[in-house]
Design a protein around this motif. Structure first.
Motif, short mmCIF file in Angstrom:
data_model
loop_
_atom_site.label_atom_id
_atom_site.label_comp_id
_atom_site.label_asym_id
_atom_site.label_seq_id
_atom_site.Cartn_x
_atom_site.Cartn_y
_atom_site.Cartn_z
N ILE A 14 31.84 30.08 43.00
CA ILE A 14 32.46 31.36 42.64
C ILE A 14 33.09 31.20 41.27
CG2 ILE A 14 34.15 33.09 43.29
CD1 ILE A 14 33.86 32.25 46.16
N SER A 15 32.73 32.09 40.38
CA SER A 15 33.26 32.00 39.03
C SER A 15 34.72 32.41 39.01
CB SER A 15 32.46 32.91 38.09
OG SER A 15 32.67 34.27 38.43
N SER A 16 35.41 32.05 37.93
CA SER A 16 36.83 32.41 37.80
C SER A 16 37.01 33.92 37.74
CB SER A 16 37.41 31.76 36.54
OG SER A 16 36.69 32.18 35.39
N LYS A 17 36.04 34.63 37.14
CA LYS A 17 36.13 36.09 37.08
C LYS A 17 36.00 36.71 38.47
CE LYS A 17 34.66 37.00 32.33
NZ LYS A 17 33.71 37.72 31.47
N GLN A 18 35.13 36.12 39.32
CA GLN A 18 34.99 36.63 40.68
C GLN A 18 36.28 36.41 41.47
OE1 GLN A 18 31.36 34.37 41.54
NE2 GLN A 18 30.33 36.29 42.03
N ILE A 19 36.89 35.25 41.30
CA ILE A 19 38.15 34.98 41.99
C ILE A 19 39.23 35.95 41.52
CG2 ILE A 19 39.99 33.26 42.28
CD1 ILE A 19 37.85 31.10 42.04
N GLN A 20 39.27 36.18 40.20
CA GLN A 20 40.24 37.12 39.64
C GLN A 20 40.03 38.52 40.20
OE1 GLN A 20 39.99 37.50 35.39
NE2 GLN A 20 42.00 38.47 35.20
N TRP A 21 38.77 38.91 40.36
CA TRP A 21 38.45 40.24 40.88
C TRP A 21 38.85 40.37 42.35
CZ3 TRP A 21 37.86 45.11 40.96
CH2 TRP A 21 37.08 45.76 41.89
N LEU A 22 38.55 39.34 43.16
CA LEU A 22 38.91 39.39 44.57
C LEU A 22 40.42 39.44 44.75
CD1 LEU A 22 36.34 36.84 46.07
CD2 LEU A 22 36.34 39.32 46.34
N ASN A 23 41.15 38.69 43.94
CA ASN A 23 42.61 38.74 44.01
C ASN A 23 43.13 40.11 43.60
OD1 ASN A 23 42.79 36.08 44.86
ND2 ASN A 23 42.99 35.26 42.79
N PHE A 24 42.47 40.72 42.62
CA PHE A 24 42.88 42.05 42.16
C PHE A 24 42.68 43.09 43.26
CE2 PHE A 24 42.31 46.08 39.96
CZ PHE A 24 43.35 46.06 39.04
N LEU A 25 41.59 42.96 44.00
CA LEU A 25 41.30 43.91 45.07
C LEU A 25 42.39 43.91 46.14
CD1 LEU A 25 37.50 43.73 45.95
CD2 LEU A 25 38.77 45.70 45.13
N GLN A 26 43.03 42.78 46.32
CA GLN A 26 44.00 42.64 47.40
C GLN A 26 45.32 43.36 47.11
OE1 GLN A 26 43.80 38.72 48.81
NE2 GLN A 26 44.95 39.11 50.67
N HIS A 27 45.54 43.78 45.87
CA HIS A 27 46.80 44.44 45.53
C HIS A 27 46.93 45.77 46.27
CE1 HIS A 27 47.80 41.48 42.62
NE2 HIS A 27 46.90 41.83 41.71
N SER A 28 48.13 46.02 46.80
CA SER A 28 48.43 47.33 47.35
C SER A 28 48.76 48.27 46.20
CB SER A 28 49.63 47.23 48.31
OG SER A 28 50.80 46.86 47.59
#
Length: 468
Positions: A14-28
């Motif tokens: 998993i690329s760093s951008k994918q990890i960043q995107w998944l973490n971003f999705l989790q924001h309320s």
């Protein structure tokens, strides 16, 4: 001789951008608002779009209409009967959105420490009191022996402290507000509250607390009545007195300072005439854009190194803007699919109408990863006509009934709750008896499964539900 070997293997990266995107999705919604505000502060090339919706109210969020861009008309919105059953619709911007307060904690530690300053005691005694107060657990109990505390204080302050000095300090602290702080356990705190009550009822209560506290807590009333020669009426009065007392000096976590936390819905779901209408609660989020004139001027006026910095900030701004847009599209796809799968539940609010649904079901329909669906639903709340719900609670495994139909585990939990609610409190049902009742209702369930569901519902076992 050099030997060369060749092999193949599969490896997921998993690329760093994918990890960043998944973490971003989790924001309320609230967390995303904070992140946008931080970006506006840190990135000089970001600016707010001129919009009346950029003001954000921390207490009440107002839903407004979705743009044509976010209205997914290209989705199949026709059910088997040929009528629309869900839609992204315009919601009046003045409608009030419900918020749920998670907790409101108040710090008492400073108040208790402040009271030490007003006591007529020596500096050494004050230091001992402060050490003891900082050793209290979240309920206000002191779970340490006096001699151990004396050794610890002596070592911490490099001075000799006797056990008698610790005991004297504990007695002083117990007179502070709230009274009874530094009691050793719930039994000692209950006894402390009755120490100045010398009525016949209180004296019998003290005996039970001192000698039969475990039996009383486990509701072994027959043993208590037999060994103390008490009638059922007498024990009922004693129980009423003891239950009127506080269980511990402090409510959980009152010793720590914490701010108020609220749950703000990320989705708003409304039952229309013949359809479910849903929208994202994102209209109050700040609308941001790149300040192109400023970026252009900065590139012309500064050096090559500065230009590289500007390009980096532009890239960060573009990623954030695109991530917000993609987040909204992904959330819309997910909530729309959930509405379609759980139509009957959202129309009535009846938990027993929840269908078995797992993350994989939604992920396959919208052709996305399970991890993406998980982050879009975890920590996300929806406002419905029947209250705020956590989207994660809508997912459950399936159980097959005797008639061959499949039902959600949530439905079985609701039936268990109803069975226990209607039981005779003097003769509560055991897990085995609840299992038999479920079987009669067509839900073949193992006893250990019933125990697990009961614990998940926060319901005590039969022995602890018993009342006189």
């Amino acid at each position: 001789m050099l030997n060369l070997t060749q092999n193949t293997k599969q490896q997921l990266k998993i690329s760093s951008k994918q990890i960043q995107w998944l973490n971003f999705l989790q924001h309320s919604t609230l967390e995303l608002h904070t992140k946008i505000e931080e970006a506006l502060t840190e990135n000089p090339l970001l600016e707010l779009e001129e919009s009346p919706n950029n003001e954000f109210d921390d207490d009440v969020l107002n839903a407004s209409s979705l743009s044509e861009k976010s209205n997914f008309k290209d989705w199949d919105e026709i059910d088997e009967e040929g009528s629309s059953n869900y839609n992204f619709t315009e919601i009046n911007s003045s409608s009030s959105i419900e918020t749920l307060q998670l907790r409101q904690d108040t710090s008492l530690l400073d108040d208790v420490l402040e009271q030490i300053h007003h006591l007529n005691i020596s500096h050494k005694q004050a230091e001992i009191c402060r050490y003891i107060i900082h050793s209290l657990d979240e309920h206000g109990f002191l779970p340490y022996e006096s001699d151990d505390l004396a050794d610890d204080i002596s070592f911490a302050h490099n001075t000799f402290v006797e056990e008698s000095e610790v005991k004297e300090a504990i007695l002083l602290i117990q007179q502070l507000e709230p009274q009874g702080l530094a009691s050793k356990n719930p039994a000692s705190y209950l006894f402390f509250q009755l120490k100045n009550n010398f009525s016949s009822l209180a004296e019998k209560s003290k005996v039970i607390i001192a000698q039969y506290f475990q039996e009383f807590a486990n509701k072994q009333f027959d043993k208590i009545m037999r060994e103390l020669a008490l009638s059922e009426d007498e024990l009922q009065e004693i129980q009423k007195l003891i239950l009127s007392l506080n269980v511990h000096p402090l409510h959980a976590k009152l010793l720590t300072t914490s701010s108020q936390e609220y749950v703000v819905p990320d989705y708003i779901i409304i039952q229309g005439m013949n359809q479910l209408e849903a929208s994202l609660n994102s209209s109050s989020l700040p609308k941001i854009k790149i300040n192109e004139p400023v970026a252009k001027n900065l590139k012309q006026q500064f050096s090559k190194n500065a230009s590289s910095f500007i390009q980096q900030k532009v890239a960060q701004a573009e990623w954030l803007i695109q991530a917000i847009e993609q987040r909204e599209k992904t959330m819309q796809k997910v909530i729309k699919t959930i509405l379609r799968l759980q139509k009957e539940y959202f129309q009535s609010g009846d938990v027993q109408l929840l269908k078995p649904m797992i993350l994989k079901d939604v992920a396959q329909i919208i052709d996305m990863d399970i991890a993406t669906v998980s982050r879009v639903t975890s920590g996300k709340y929806a406002q419905t006509p029947f209250g705020l719900i956590h989207l994660k609670d809508l997912f459950s495994e399936a159980t097959q009934k005797e008639d061959g139909n499949w039902v959600s585990n949530k439905s079985i939990q609701q039936v268990i709750r109803e069975i226990i609610t209607s039981e005779n409190p003097k003769i509560p049902l055991s897990d085995s008896q609840i299992t038999d009742v479920l079987k009669e209702k067509g839900f073949p369930t193992a006893r250990r499964t019933v125990a697990k569901y009961r614990e998940q519902l926060g319901i005590l076992p039969a022995q602890l539900r018993k009342v006189l």
